[in-house]
Design a protein around this motif. Structure first.
Motif, PDB file in Angstrom:
ATOM      1  N   VAL A 189       0.825  -1.217   0.000  1.00  0.00           N
ATOM      2  CA  VAL A 189       0.000   0.000   0.000  1.00  0.00           C
ATOM      3  C   VAL A 189       0.855   1.261   0.000  1.00  0.00           C
ATOM      4  O   VAL A 189       0.517   2.240  -0.682  1.00  0.00           O
ATOM      5  N   THR A 190       1.976   1.261   0.697  1.00  0.00           N
ATOM      6  CA  THR A 190       2.847   2.444   0.624  1.00  0.00           C
ATOM      7  C   THR A 190       3.468   2.562  -0.770  1.00  0.00           C
ATOM      8  O   THR A 190       3.674   3.671  -1.262  1.00  0.00           O
ATOM      9  N   SER A 191       3.716   1.448  -1.419  1.00  0.00           N
ATOM     10  CA  SER A 191       4.215   1.481  -2.803  1.00  0.00           C
ATOM     11  C   SER A 191       3.152   2.033  -3.744  1.00  0.00           C
ATOM     12  O   SER A 191       3.464   2.781  -4.679  1.00  0.00           O
ATOM     13  N   LEU A 192       1.896   1.661  -3.505  1.00  0.00           N
ATOM     14  CA  LEU A 192       0.795   2.237  -4.299  1.00  0.00           C
ATOM     15  C   LEU A 192       0.752   3.749  -4.119  1.00  0.00           C
ATOM     16  O   LEU A 192       0.625   4.498  -5.095  1.00  0.00           O
TER      17      LEU A 192
ATOM     18  N   LEU B 132      -3.046   0.263   7.852  1.00  0.00           N
ATOM     19  CA  LEU B 132      -2.578   0.913   6.625  1.00  0.00           C
ATOM     20  C   LEU B 132      -2.662   2.428   6.716  1.00  0.00           C
ATOM     21  O   LEU B 132      -1.770   3.122   6.223  1.00  0.00           O
ATOM     22  N   GLU B 133      -3.715   2.941   7.323  1.00  0.00           N
ATOM     23  CA  GLU B 133      -3.817   4.395   7.519  1.00  0.00           C
ATOM     24  C   GLU B 133      -2.627   4.906   8.320  1.00  0.00           C
ATOM     25  O   GLU B 133      -2.047   5.947   8.003  1.00  0.00           O
ATOM     26  N   PHE B 134      -2.254   4.167   9.352  1.00  0.00           N
ATOM     27  CA  PHE B 134      -1.108   4.553  10.168  1.00  0.00           C
ATOM     28  C   PHE B 134       0.178   4.495   9.350  1.00  0.00           C
ATOM     29  O   PHE B 134       0.988   5.422   9.379  1.00  0.00           O
ATOM     30  N   ALA B 135       0.360   3.423   8.610  1.00  0.00           N
ATOM     31  CA  ALA B 135       1.566   3.273   7.788  1.00  0.00           C
ATOM     32  C   ALA B 135       1.676   4.400   6.769  1.00  0.00           C
ATOM     33  O   ALA B 135       2.762   4.949   6.547  1.00  0.00           O
ATOM     34  N   LEU B 136       0.556   4.768   6.173  1.00  0.00           N
ATOM     35  CA  LEU B 136       0.581   5.862   5.199  1.00  0.00           C
ATOM     36  C   LEU B 136       0.880   7.198   5.867  1.00  0.00           C
ATOM     37  O   LEU B 136       1.599   8.026   5.302  1.00  0.00           O
TER      38      LEU B 136
ATOM     39  N   SER C 138       4.582   7.170   6.353  1.00  0.00           N
ATOM     40  CA  SER C 138       5.345   7.236   5.103  1.00  0.00           C
ATOM     41  C   SER C 138       5.195   8.565   4.386  1.00  0.00           C
ATOM     42  O   SER C 138       6.049   8.943   3.594  1.00  0.00           O
ATOM     43  N   GLN C 139       4.116   9.263   4.653  1.00  0.00           N
ATOM     44  CA  GLN C 139       3.887  10.542   3.985  1.00  0.00           C
ATOM     45  C   GLN C 139       4.244  11.725   4.874  1.00  0.00           C
ATOM     46  O   GLN C 139       3.894  12.861   4.577  1.00  0.00           O
ATOM     47  N   ALA C 140       4.936  11.426   5.971  1.00  0.00           N
ATOM     48  CA  ALA C 140       5.429  12.456   6.890  1.00  0.00           C
ATOM     49  C   ALA C 140       4.316  13.327   7.456  1.00  0.00           C
ATOM     50  O   ALA C 140       4.502  14.512   7.683  1.00  0.00           O
TER      51      ALA C 140
END
Length: 160
Positions: free
Chosen positions: A82-85, A130-134, A137-139
């Protein structure tokens, strides 16, 4: 042996170390190709640079293969997917969706995630993950609210 830190390779076609005899491409082939059905180009290329190869896979193994909190290997591949997406890295999407298919044992869900993970059949706890990971990853400014949303689904600080 992976103890040989001064590998010199015989050729591009056959990445064998002249000193220790390690065939880096074969080592990767056995692990990845057998499970996913293809060998990513980055594996082929890195097999010609033994030090970089070892660093890449050592890092990947620490992240993905180490038992960490409640996160399974499928969870970790889902996060990478998902972070790659989000980063629009189609190469990583292809590689990690293949691994997610293997570890989730759900190819249909993997395809749904690749199309639109928010509308996929993922359970609420995985969407929160996934919301947390994004956010990370998106600072985004990560706040206590981010952690509280995870805690509702049973995640702890180590999982985050």
């Amino acid at each position: 042996s992976l103890d040989c830190l001064s590998c010199t390779l015989t050729s591009i076609e056959e990445p064998l170390c002249q000193k220790c005899g390690l065939n880096l491409a074969e080592e990767v082939y056995q692990g990845h190709f057998r499970q996913t059905g293809f060998l990513p180009n980055v594996f082929k290329v890195l097999s010609h640079w033994p030090l970089e190869y070892r660093a890449f896979f050592a890092y990947y193994n620490v992240i993905c293969n180490k038992k960490t909190g409640q996160l399974s290997r499928a969870d970790k591949e889902l996060i990478i997917l998902v972070t790659s997406l989000a980063n629009r890295c189609s190469y990583s999407v292809v590689v990690h969706s293949a691994w997610y298919r293997v570890f989730s044992k759900n190819p249909v869900l993997s395809d749904q995630v690749c199309i639109n993970w928010r509308k996929s059949d993922l359970p609420a706890w995985e969407k929160a993950m996934l919301e947390f990971a994004l956010a990370i990853s998106q600072a985004d400014d990560v706040t206590d609210d981010h952690f509280k949303k995870l805690e509702v689904h049973g995640f702890n600080q180590e999982d985050a």
